[in-house]
Motif scaffolding. Structure first.
Motif, PDB file in Angstrom:
ATOM      1  N   VAL A 149     -49.148   6.965  11.920  1.00 15.95           N
ATOM      2  CA  VAL A 149     -50.380   6.211  11.698  1.00 15.95           C
ATOM      3  C   VAL A 149     -50.516   5.206  12.835  1.00 15.95           C
ATOM      4  O   VAL A 149     -49.563   4.498  13.170  1.00 15.95           O
ATOM      5  CB  VAL A 149     -50.320   5.472  10.339  1.00 15.95           C
ATOM      6  N   LEU A 150     -51.693   5.145  13.422  1.00 18.16           N
ATOM      7  CA  LEU A 150     -51.950   4.163  14.479  1.00 18.16           C
ATOM      8  C   LEU A 150     -52.802   3.041  13.918  1.00 18.16           C
ATOM      9  O   LEU A 150     -53.773   3.270  13.198  1.00 18.16           O
ATOM     10  CB  LEU A 150     -52.657   4.820  15.667  1.00 18.16           C
ATOM     11  N   LEU A 151     -52.408   1.829  14.234  1.00 17.03           N
ATOM     12  CA  LEU A 151     -53.144   0.650  13.802  1.00 17.03           C
ATOM     13  C   LEU A 151     -53.835   0.034  15.014  1.00 17.03           C
ATOM     14  O   LEU A 151     -53.218  -0.140  16.053  1.00 17.03           O
ATOM     15  CB  LEU A 151     -52.191  -0.371  13.174  1.00 17.03           C
ATOM     16  N   GLU A 152     -55.121  -0.295  14.850  1.00 14.18           N
ATOM     17  CA  GLU A 152     -55.868  -0.866  15.964  1.00 14.18           C
ATOM     18  C   GLU A 152     -56.098  -2.352  15.730  1.00 14.18           C
ATOM     19  O   GLU A 152     -56.480  -2.781  14.647  1.00 14.18           O
ATOM     20  CB  GLU A 152     -57.223  -0.149  16.116  1.00 14.18           C
ATOM     21  N   TRP A 153     -55.848  -3.128  16.776  1.00 13.83           N
ATOM     22  CA  TRP A 153     -56.085  -4.562  16.730  1.00 13.83           C
ATOM     23  C   TRP A 153     -56.574  -4.987  18.113  1.00 13.83           C
ATOM     24  O   TRP A 153     -55.944  -4.662  19.125  1.00 13.83           O
ATOM     25  CB  TRP A 153     -54.797  -5.301  16.349  1.00 13.83           C
ATOM     26  N   GLU A 162     -44.367  -0.034  17.036  1.00 13.42           N
ATOM     27  CA  GLU A 162     -44.720  -0.654  18.323  1.00 13.42           C
ATOM     28  C   GLU A 162     -45.296  -2.051  18.108  1.00 13.42           C
ATOM     29  O   GLU A 162     -44.972  -2.978  18.854  1.00 13.42           O
ATOM     30  CB  GLU A 162     -45.715   0.229  19.078  1.00 13.42           C
ATOM     31  N   TRP A 163     -46.166  -2.210  17.076  1.00 13.95           N
ATOM     32  CA  TRP A 163     -46.709  -3.545  16.790  1.00 13.95           C
ATOM     33  C   TRP A 163     -45.580  -4.489  16.370  1.00 13.95           C
ATOM     34  O   TRP A 163     -45.609  -5.679  16.704  1.00 13.95           O
ATOM     35  CB  TRP A 163     -47.782  -3.474  15.696  1.00 13.95           C
ATOM     36  N   SER A 164     -44.585  -3.963  15.674  1.00 15.34           N
ATOM     37  CA  SER A 164     -43.436  -4.764  15.267  1.00 15.34           C
ATOM     38  C   SER A 164     -42.751  -5.385  16.477  1.00 15.34           C
ATOM     39  O   SER A 164     -42.392  -6.575  16.457  1.00 15.34           O
ATOM     40  CB  SER A 164     -42.460  -3.892  14.481  1.00 15.34           C
ATOM     41  N   GLY A 168     -43.127  -9.320  16.619  1.00 16.41           N
ATOM     42  CA  GLY A 168     -41.877  -9.858  16.092  1.00 16.41           C
ATOM     43  C   GLY A 168     -41.786  -9.851  14.577  1.00 16.41           C
ATOM     44  O   GLY A 168     -41.037 -10.632  13.991  1.00 16.41           O
ATOM     45  N   ILE A 169     -42.565  -9.005  13.923  1.00 16.51           N
ATOM     46  CA  ILE A 169     -42.517  -8.851  12.465  1.00 16.51           C
ATOM     47  C   ILE A 169     -42.075  -7.421  12.189  1.00 16.51           C
ATOM     48  O   ILE A 169     -42.476  -6.503  12.901  1.00 16.51           O
ATOM     49  CB  ILE A 169     -43.919  -9.094  11.837  1.00 16.51           C
ATOM     50  N   ILE A 174     -45.532  -5.301   8.230  1.00 10.12           N
ATOM     51  CA  ILE A 174     -46.863  -4.970   8.766  1.00 10.12           C
ATOM     52  C   ILE A 174     -47.561  -3.982   7.836  1.00 10.12           C
ATOM     53  O   ILE A 174     -48.719  -4.170   7.455  1.00 10.12           O
ATOM     54  CB  ILE A 174     -46.761  -4.414  10.203  1.00 10.12           C
ATOM     55  N   CYS A 175     -46.848  -2.922   7.442  1.00 13.96           N
ATOM     56  CA  CYS A 175     -47.449  -1.913   6.558  1.00 13.96           C
ATOM     57  C   CYS A 175     -47.756  -2.492   5.182  1.00 13.96           C
ATOM     58  O   CYS A 175     -48.799  -2.176   4.583  1.00 13.96           O
ATOM     59  CB  CYS A 175     -46.524  -0.707   6.426  1.00 13.96           C
ATOM     60  N   ASP A 176     -46.866  -3.341   4.654  1.00 11.65           N
ATOM     61  CA  ASP A 176     -47.100  -3.957   3.342  1.00 11.65           C
ATOM     62  C   ASP A 176     -48.347  -4.841   3.376  1.00 11.65           C
ATOM     63  O   ASP A 176     -49.132  -4.861   2.433  1.00 11.65           O
ATOM     64  CB  ASP A 176     -45.889  -4.801   2.907  1.00 11.65           C
ATOM     65  N   ARG A 177     -48.544  -5.573   4.465  1.00  4.75           N
ATOM     66  CA  ARG A 177     -49.699  -6.462   4.574  1.00  4.75           C
ATOM     67  C   ARG A 177     -51.012  -5.671   4.656  1.00  4.75           C
ATOM     68  O   ARG A 177     -52.032  -6.114   4.197  1.00  4.75           O
ATOM     69  CB  ARG A 177     -49.560  -7.377   5.779  1.00  4.75           C
TER      70      ARG A 177
END
Length: 178
Positions: A149-153, A162-164, A168-169, A174-177
């Motif tokens: 799954v790709l998340l866009e921001w 990668e976002w992690s 630094g989270i 990230i997925c739970d939020r």
């Protein structure tokens, strides 16, 4: 046109590394192979290999990681009895014609497999060909899957892992939020 034992039967949908036309050929012995037009004209491709088995020199790499990767790629895409065939050859993933029967061409295009790397397709829905393959680490492979799954921001797409690394989270948080 005939070139030695080869009869050109059609044009391949693939192109050579530098955009050259690749021709599909039928050998007098009944086998098929593909060849670059220049190799046919120069005589370096004159049979499927059936006439040179006595003088053929081996590459000496059959026990290397690179050779095993090449063999595994062929199994996934060409052998209907292979466990992973459904996810590769079964869904239309093809191999660059010059790689199918020529390990040396694969080696020339890809280089030797580096330590802790494996063969990866840049576009997971694309074919195994020079412009779409690279040697990747296990984490790169895990992130480059159809199920990722790709998340866009802010217009940038990345996997949760990668976002992690960027923010630094943990990826779980990230997925739970989300």
């Amino acid at each position: 046109m005939h070139f030695g034992k080869l009869l050109v039967v059609g044009k391949s949908e693939f192109r050579g590394k530098h955009g050259e036309v690749i021709w599909l050929c039928s050998c007098e012995c009944g086998n098929t192979r593909s060849a670059l037009a220049n190799n046919l004209r120069c005589g370096t491709a004159s049979s499927c290999g059936c006439d040179s088995y006595k003088t053929r020199k081996t590459h000496g790499m059959t026990k290397t990681r690179t050779f095993k990767s090449w063999e595994s790629m062929k199994q996934r895409c060409l052998n209907q009895n292979a466990p992973d065939y459904a996810g590769y050859g079964g869904r239309g993933i093809k191999i660059f014609p010059l790689w199918i029967s020529d390990f040396n061409k694969f080696l020339e295009d890809m280089g030797e497999r580096p330590e802790n790397r494996s063969l990866d397709r840049i576009d997971v829905n694309g074919n195994y060909e020079p412009s779409n393959c690279k040697w990747s680490t296990r984490s790169e492979q895990q992130r480059n899957k159809r199920t990722t799954v790709l998340l866009e921001w802010n217009g940038i797409s990345k996997s949760p892992a990668e976002w992690s690394e960027v923010v630094g989270i943990s990826s779980k948080i990230i997925c739970d939020r989300i």
